[in-house]
Design a protein around this motif. Sequence first.
Motif, PDB file in Angstrom:
ATOM      1  N   THR A  45       3.645   5.761   1.467  1.00 55.65           N
ATOM      2  CA  THR A  45       2.536   6.265   2.280  1.00 55.65           C
ATOM      3  C   THR A  45       2.384   5.489   3.584  1.00 55.65           C
ATOM      4  OG1 THR A  45       1.010   4.841   1.048  1.00 55.65           O
ATOM      5  CG2 THR A  45       1.275   7.107   0.271  1.00 55.65           C
ATOM      6  N   GLN A  47       2.309   4.488   7.300  1.00 60.09           N
ATOM      7  CA  GLN A  47       2.079   5.299   8.482  1.00 60.09           C
ATOM      8  C   GLN A  47       2.642   4.596   9.711  1.00 60.09           C
ATOM      9  OE1 GLN A  47       0.276   8.454   8.648  1.00 60.09           O
ATOM     10  NE2 GLN A  47       0.686   8.354   6.452  1.00 60.09           N
ATOM     11  N   THR A 110      -0.516  11.601  12.517  1.00 63.22           N
ATOM     12  CA  THR A 110      -1.265  10.382  12.800  1.00 63.22           C
ATOM     13  C   THR A 110      -0.575   9.569  13.895  1.00 63.22           C
ATOM     14  OG1 THR A 110      -0.084   9.202  11.034  1.00 63.22           O
ATOM     15  CG2 THR A 110      -2.145  10.291  10.441  1.00 63.22           C
ATOM     16  N   TYR A 133       2.326  11.772   8.928  1.00 64.07           N
ATOM     17  CA  TYR A 133       1.315  12.759   8.574  1.00 64.07           C
ATOM     18  C   TYR A 133       0.564  12.315   7.321  1.00 64.07           C
ATOM     19  CZ  TYR A 133       4.317  15.723  11.488  1.00 64.07           C
ATOM     20  OH  TYR A 133       5.081  16.234  12.515  1.00 64.07           O
ATOM     21  N   GLN A 134      -0.532  13.002   7.027  1.00 62.12           N
ATOM     22  CA  GLN A 134      -1.162  12.828   5.728  1.00 62.12           C
ATOM     23  C   GLN A 134      -0.201  13.394   4.675  1.00 62.12           C
ATOM     24  OE1 GLN A 134      -3.880  11.087   5.149  1.00 62.12           O
ATOM     25  NE2 GLN A 134      -4.027  10.686   7.351  1.00 62.12           N
ATOM     26  N   SER A 210       5.622   9.499   3.947  1.00 58.57           N
ATOM     27  CA  SER A 210       4.675  10.383   4.616  1.00 58.57           C
ATOM     28  C   SER A 210       5.019  10.569   6.095  1.00 58.57           C
ATOM     29  CB  SER A 210       3.249   9.839   4.486  1.00 58.57           C
ATOM     30  OG  SER A 210       3.159   8.528   5.025  1.00 58.57           O
TER      31      SER A 210
END
Length: 248
Positions: A45, A47, A110, A133-134, A210
């Motif tokens: 996850t 980012q 993001t 992204y989410q 992600s």
Amino acid sequence: MDPTPPRRAAAPLTVAVAVLMAMTATACSGGGGSSGSAAQSASPTAQLTDSQAKSALIGISTLGAQWKAGAGSASAGTQDALLRSKTDKPDCQVLLDRLNSVDLFGAGPTAKSTEAFTEPSRNARLTYQVASYQPDALDKAMDWLKTLPSGCDAFSATDPSGNKVNGQVVATKMPDVGDDRIGLRTTLATTTQGLKATLTLDTAAVRVGSSAVTVANGGLDGAEGSATEQAVQKGVPRLKEALAGKTP
């Protein structure tokens, strides 16, 4: 006779203590090694920042000397007009809109960075994008893309000048990289003032945790699949390095 029974309980107790100590030692040594390895890997996850996304972009050296920096093309007007075509098939229309806006996922990133290249001899353009992204939005977008070869295998559209456009989307082979991937080839064929024109556009999407790499490549003289594959094969490792906090 001595009434005191023999002390045989000590042996099982000693074994139990020894096993417990061994398990504790294994957990400390083995667990320490695992966490050290995990610390060097990107979290699923994780980012990207905008600067990390930019550092993960590919350059001209990845594609070859025939490619130039920039999005200009002698046939850009016709190509862009075909991508602005309208169709009654909702999913196919969404695809055209996303190809036109260079936003294949349609999910707000993001972080994002994009680079564009041209191949003058073939009037081809290649757009390369790295973004985070989410996770749920990215999974949904990948699943949707995989439905297009069946949902848009044949569709009709109309370009901004009113010319009929015949569209088709087929799946293409992708290098085995990343956590998930999809390759598509979209063709849009029309006749303008008696002259036939066909836009062929290869798109590739590769998810890494992600984050994702997307490529759009092609033009009115066809799409060179090897350039798309080269961009993906060389670009995905750069994304992984950026996610791990390294400089690609």
